[in-house]
Design a protein around this motif. Structure first.
Motif, PDB file in Angstrom:
ATOM      1  N   LEU A  87       0.827  -1.156  -0.053  1.00 29.28           N
ATOM      2  CA  LEU A  87      -0.071   0.061  -0.054  1.00 29.28           C
ATOM      3  C   LEU A  87       1.065   1.236   0.036  1.00 29.28           C
ATOM      4  O   LEU A  87       1.801   1.202   0.917  1.00 29.28           O
ATOM      5  N   ASP A  88       0.514   2.237  -0.823  1.00 33.85           N
ATOM      6  CA  ASP A  88       1.300   3.521  -0.718  1.00 33.85           C
ATOM      7  C   ASP A  88       0.697   4.363   0.463  1.00 33.85           C
ATOM      8  O   ASP A  88      -0.263   4.880   0.314  1.00 33.85           O
ATOM      9  N   MET A  89       1.471   4.552   1.362  1.00 35.15           N
ATOM     10  CA  MET A  89       1.182   5.036   2.496  1.00 35.15           C
ATOM     11  C   MET A  89       1.945   6.276   3.014  1.00 35.15           C
ATOM     12  O   MET A  89       2.946   6.456   2.523  1.00 35.15           O
ATOM     13  N   ASN A  91       2.136   2.283  13.751  1.00 34.25           N
ATOM     14  CA  ASN A  91       1.454   1.364  13.334  1.00 34.25           C
ATOM     15  C   ASN A  91       0.119   1.825  12.416  1.00 34.25           C
ATOM     16  O   ASN A  91      -0.875   1.120  12.050  1.00 34.25           O
ATOM     17  N   VAL A  92       0.049   3.307  12.176  1.00 39.74           N
ATOM     18  CA  VAL A  92      -1.060   3.910  11.628  1.00 39.74           C
ATOM     19  C   VAL A  92      -0.578   4.678  10.492  1.00 39.74           C
ATOM     20  O   VAL A  92       0.434   5.362  10.533  1.00 39.74           O
ATOM     21  N   SER A  93      -1.475   4.617   9.299  1.00 38.97           N
ATOM     22  CA  SER A  93      -1.063   5.582   8.339  1.00 38.97           C
ATOM     23  C   SER A  93      -2.415   5.834   7.377  1.00 38.97           C
ATOM     24  O   SER A  93      -3.609   5.855   7.953  1.00 38.97           O
ATOM     25  N   GLU A  94      -2.217   6.319   6.425  1.00 37.99           N
ATOM     26  CA  GLU A  94      -3.461   6.591   5.515  1.00 37.99           C
ATOM     27  C   GLU A  94      -2.780   6.424   3.897  1.00 37.99           C
ATOM     28  O   GLU A  94      -1.539   6.685   3.634  1.00 37.99           O
ATOM     29  N   CYS A  95      -3.648   5.990   2.926  1.00 40.91           N
ATOM     30  CA  CYS A  95      -3.337   5.766   1.655  1.00 40.91           C
ATOM     31  C   CYS A  95      -4.636   6.867   1.072  1.00 40.91           C
ATOM     32  O   CYS A  95      -5.143   7.700   1.669  1.00 40.91           O
ATOM     33  N   PRO A 148      -7.725   5.506   6.009  1.00 37.80           N
ATOM     34  CA  PRO A 148      -6.687   5.326   7.047  1.00 37.80           C
ATOM     35  C   PRO A 148      -6.425   3.778   6.726  1.00 37.80           C
ATOM     36  O   PRO A 148      -7.171   2.901   6.361  1.00 37.80           O
ATOM     37  N   VAL A 149      -5.221   3.646   7.273  1.00 35.00           N
ATOM     38  CA  VAL A 149      -4.708   2.180   7.337  1.00 35.00           C
ATOM     39  C   VAL A 149      -3.943   1.897   8.598  1.00 35.00           C
ATOM     40  O   VAL A 149      -3.332   2.511   9.156  1.00 35.00           O
ATOM     41  N   ILE A 150      -4.327   0.814   9.051  1.00 34.08           N
ATOM     42  CA  ILE A 150      -3.312   0.131  10.307  1.00 34.08           C
ATOM     43  C   ILE A 150      -2.847  -1.154   9.963  1.00 34.08           C
ATOM     44  O   ILE A 150      -3.149  -1.843   9.090  1.00 34.08           O
ATOM     45  N   PHE A 151      -1.543  -1.248  10.597  1.00 34.76           N
ATOM     46  CA  PHE A 151      -0.786  -2.440  10.142  1.00 34.76           C
ATOM     47  C   PHE A 151       0.011  -3.075  11.432  1.00 34.76           C
ATOM     48  O   PHE A 151      -0.214  -2.186  12.516  1.00 34.76           O
TER      49      PHE A 151
END
Length: 280
Positions: free
Chosen positions: A91-93, A193-197, A201-204
């Motif tokens: 994922l591009d984050m 451990n959180v981001s966004e695209c 939002p994205v968690i990983f």
């Protein structure tokens, strides 16, 4: 390693993209393959497969709820010369910014997902389907006591030992008149451990288990990364219950003890301070 990846992924092309990453534990690298771009986490330690199997299961569980975006897990692959890799969707984050409120809403949806499934099942079957295990006992014995045992083994810290002897007797008081529904937790939701695209939002990097939803907010408040819009959106769906502040400290205690055991005595002071605060 790349030959093994080609074989296991069934791809003729495996081209590094230049996107790399990593944390305290594993390294990471993105590759273009015949079926798209993937991100590969690499760890050469003996326990790597156990760790990656757990992360794969965690991502799979969160992914299936369709509540908050996570990288879709692909495969855990053991390396011929030891160690293991974990292949997942690339994922591009970028750093979390405009989607903070959205993350708060989606995290609450994740935490409510299991309760809604149980409520639906109960309605369909017209039977009681109550959670039988004791969360307070589990958290005290399997989480905190385990960490204190490791502290005792490594440091023999008398102050920690004495504080815990008192605190463990007091813990049930923090949960009086509180109804807890088991929630699927990310388990390690700090700012790293959180981001966004583009889509949201994205968690990983999860360490998932079922537990009290408030546990998730313990480490979230320790190292920054979450603004007021995140918390407002979350608590609009899951309001703070009486005694939240004390329990939040109790949940942070696990993480400080865990960091003490992993990274050394720099976290001792915070661990002792929280235990003493909770005893007041």
């Amino acid at each position: 390693m790349e030959a093994k990846l080609k074989k296991e992924l069934g791809t003729a092309m495996l081209r590094p993209t230049g996107h790399s990453g990593g944390g305290c534990i594993s390294e990471g690298q993105s590759y273009d393959t015949d079926s798209g771009r993937v991100f590969v986490k690499i760890n050469h330690k003996s326990q790597a497969k156990l760790m990656f199997d757990g992360e794969h299961a965690s991502l799979e569980a969160i992914f299936k709820t369709e509540t908050v975006k996570v990288p879709k897990p692909v495969k855990v692959i053991e390396l011929d010369r030891g160690g293991c890799v974990f292949v997942m969707e690339h994922l591009d984050m970028r750093g979390l910014s405009k989607y903070s409120k959205c993350l708060g809403e989606q995290l609450a949806a994740l935490h409510l997902h299991n309760k809604r499934q149980l409520d639906k099942l109960n309605k369909e079957q017209q039977t009681q389907n109550e959670w039988q295990d004791d969360w307070v006992k589990f958290y005290s014995q399997q989480r905190l006591q385990h960490q204190l045992n490791l502290v005792e083994k490594s440091y023999g810290d008398r102050e920690a030992r004495e504080a815990w002897a008192e605190l463990q007797l007091k813990i049930p008081q923090f949960f009086q008149d509180l109804e807890i529904s088991p929630a699927l937790l990310h388990g390690d939701l700090w700012g790293g451990n959180v981001s966004e695209c583009e889509e949201g939002p994205v968690i990983f990097d999860p360490a998932s288990f079922y537990g009290h939803s408030e546990f998730e907010l313990g480490i979230a408040g320790m190292f920054g990364g979450f603004n007021s819009s995140f918390y407002s959106a979350y608590h609009e769906k899951i309001p703070q219950a009486p005694g939240f502040a004390k329990r939040n400290q109790l949940y942070q205690l696990f993480h400080y003890l865990n960091h003490w055991n992993h990274f050394g005595g720099g976290y001792r002071g915070s661990s002792i301070r929280i235990m003493k605060n909770l005893l007041k």
